[in-house]
Design a protein around this motif. Sequence first.
Motif, mmCIF file in Angstrom:
data_model
loop_
_atom_site.group_PDB
_atom_site.id
_atom_site.type_symbol
_atom_site.label_atom_id
_atom_site.label_comp_id
_atom_site.label_asym_id
_atom_site.label_seq_id
_atom_site.Cartn_x
_atom_site.Cartn_y
_atom_site.Cartn_z
ATOM 1 N N SER A 144 -13.934 -21.887 12.628
ATOM 2 C CA SER A 144 -13.040 -21.772 13.777
ATOM 3 C C SER A 144 -11.630 -21.429 13.341
ATOM 4 C CB SER A 144 -13.029 -23.079 14.580
ATOM 5 O OG SER A 144 -12.480 -24.125 13.807
ATOM 6 N N ASN A 165 -6.847 -22.229 19.360
ATOM 7 C CA ASN A 165 -7.860 -21.994 20.371
ATOM 8 C C ASN A 165 -7.445 -22.679 21.661
ATOM 9 O OD1 ASN A 165 -10.098 -20.580 18.819
ATOM 10 N ND2 ASN A 165 -9.822 -22.399 17.554
ATOM 11 N N LEU A 182 -10.369 -19.457 25.531
ATOM 12 C CA LEU A 182 -10.723 -18.529 24.460
ATOM 13 C C LEU A 182 -10.875 -19.293 23.152
ATOM 14 C CD1 LEU A 182 -11.121 -15.468 23.864
ATOM 15 C CD2 LEU A 182 -8.721 -15.429 23.177
ATOM 16 N N TYR A 183 -11.909 -18.955 22.431
ATOM 17 C CA TYR A 183 -12.163 -19.578 21.139
ATOM 18 C C TYR A 183 -12.360 -18.464 20.129
ATOM 19 C CZ TYR A 183 -13.253 -23.950 18.741
ATOM 20 O OH TYR A 183 -13.186 -25.063 17.954
ATOM 21 N N CYS A 184 -11.685 -18.542 18.989
ATOM 22 C CA CYS A 184 -11.782 -17.469 18.005
ATOM 23 C C CYS A 184 -12.108 -18.048 16.637
ATOM 24 C CB CYS A 184 -10.490 -16.657 17.954
ATOM 25 S SG CYS A 184 -9.056 -17.593 17.397
ATOM 26 N N THR A 228 -14.159 -16.839 12.509
ATOM 27 C CA THR A 228 -14.773 -15.855 11.622
ATOM 28 C C THR A 228 -16.229 -16.227 11.392
ATOM 29 O OG1 THR A 228 -12.670 -15.463 10.497
ATOM 30 C CG2 THR A 228 -14.664 -14.749 9.368
ATOM 31 N N PRO A 240 -14.746 -10.986 12.596
ATOM 32 C CA PRO A 240 -13.870 -11.718 13.512
ATOM 33 C C PRO A 240 -14.581 -11.850 14.860
ATOM 34 C CG PRO A 240 -13.124 -9.446 13.257
ATOM 35 C CD PRO A 240 -14.251 -9.635 12.281
ATOM 36 N N LEU A 299 -14.776 -13.603 18.912
ATOM 37 C CA LEU A 299 -14.168 -14.244 20.075
ATOM 38 C C LEU A 299 -15.269 -14.873 20.920
ATOM 39 C CD1 LEU A 299 -11.545 -11.575 21.217
ATOM 40 C CD2 LEU A 299 -11.121 -13.656 19.910
ATOM 41 N N ASN A 308 -15.773 -16.731 24.704
ATOM 42 C CA ASN A 308 -15.184 -17.109 25.987
ATOM 43 C C ASN A 308 -16.280 -17.354 27.007
ATOM 44 O OD1 ASN A 308 -15.376 -14.034 25.960
ATOM 45 N ND2 ASN A 308 -15.005 -14.446 28.125
ATOM 46 N N GLY A 336 -17.810 -9.458 18.725
ATOM 47 C CA GLY A 336 -17.184 -9.173 17.439
ATOM 48 C C GLY A 336 -17.562 -7.783 16.955
#
Length: 222
Positions: free
Chosen positions: A128, A132, A136-138, A140, A157, A159, A161, A171
């Motif tokens: 994570s 965040n 939205l949560y981002c 790798t 990368p 994302l 949601n 991604g």
Amino acid sequence: PPRSTLFPYTTLFRSKKVLFFCFLFFSVPVFSQYKAIVELNKNSSLSILVETNMMNFSLVQKGDKLLSTPVAFSANVQKNKLFVDHNKLDIDVREFKSDNLIAQGEFYKLMMVDRFPRMNIELLQFESGAENSMNLYCGTALLSITITNVTRKYEFPVLINADNGLMRISGKKKLSITDFGLTAPRTLLLGMVKIKEQIEIDLNLLCKLNVKNNDLADHPGK
């Protein structure tokens, strides 16, 4: 109240619940385990963008071809890293389709589908990001990709949601086909079109996630 009045609030509740699962996954201090069932929506897609000196074309595979039945998996969380087992996508290369039938045929040749009709994508871990929110949560994702029986690992990368009560995971990553021992045709259409070695993998996964742990079930509205 009539259904039309309740619908926006029901959708909002489901969206909050979906991303709450993400937050809960990474809120544990050291180590935790979860079991879940994931169902891939038919509106999901896996696309491969092929570039040339004159034009680009996309090969797309829809969600009902990628994963036709729900799959159970276990997830281990260690601090901000998520490890998932039994999540490999076994993909029929011939199910990638394009509106450009000539490009589609050349793609099949490029991928050597007669010898290697299938490719695999597997999530090894997800880490994570630092910032965040509930919208939205981002992070790798470390993915293992197998083409022509050659496996390589790539960092994507990603994302995450909420989308109408479902979890959307998206991604993109550019990689070289030479990583898998493939060689692009030098020219097409009497030498006017040259295919580049770089392709782009575009993941757009729309998932229904059913987490089985009692801890999650005790917090349905957060």
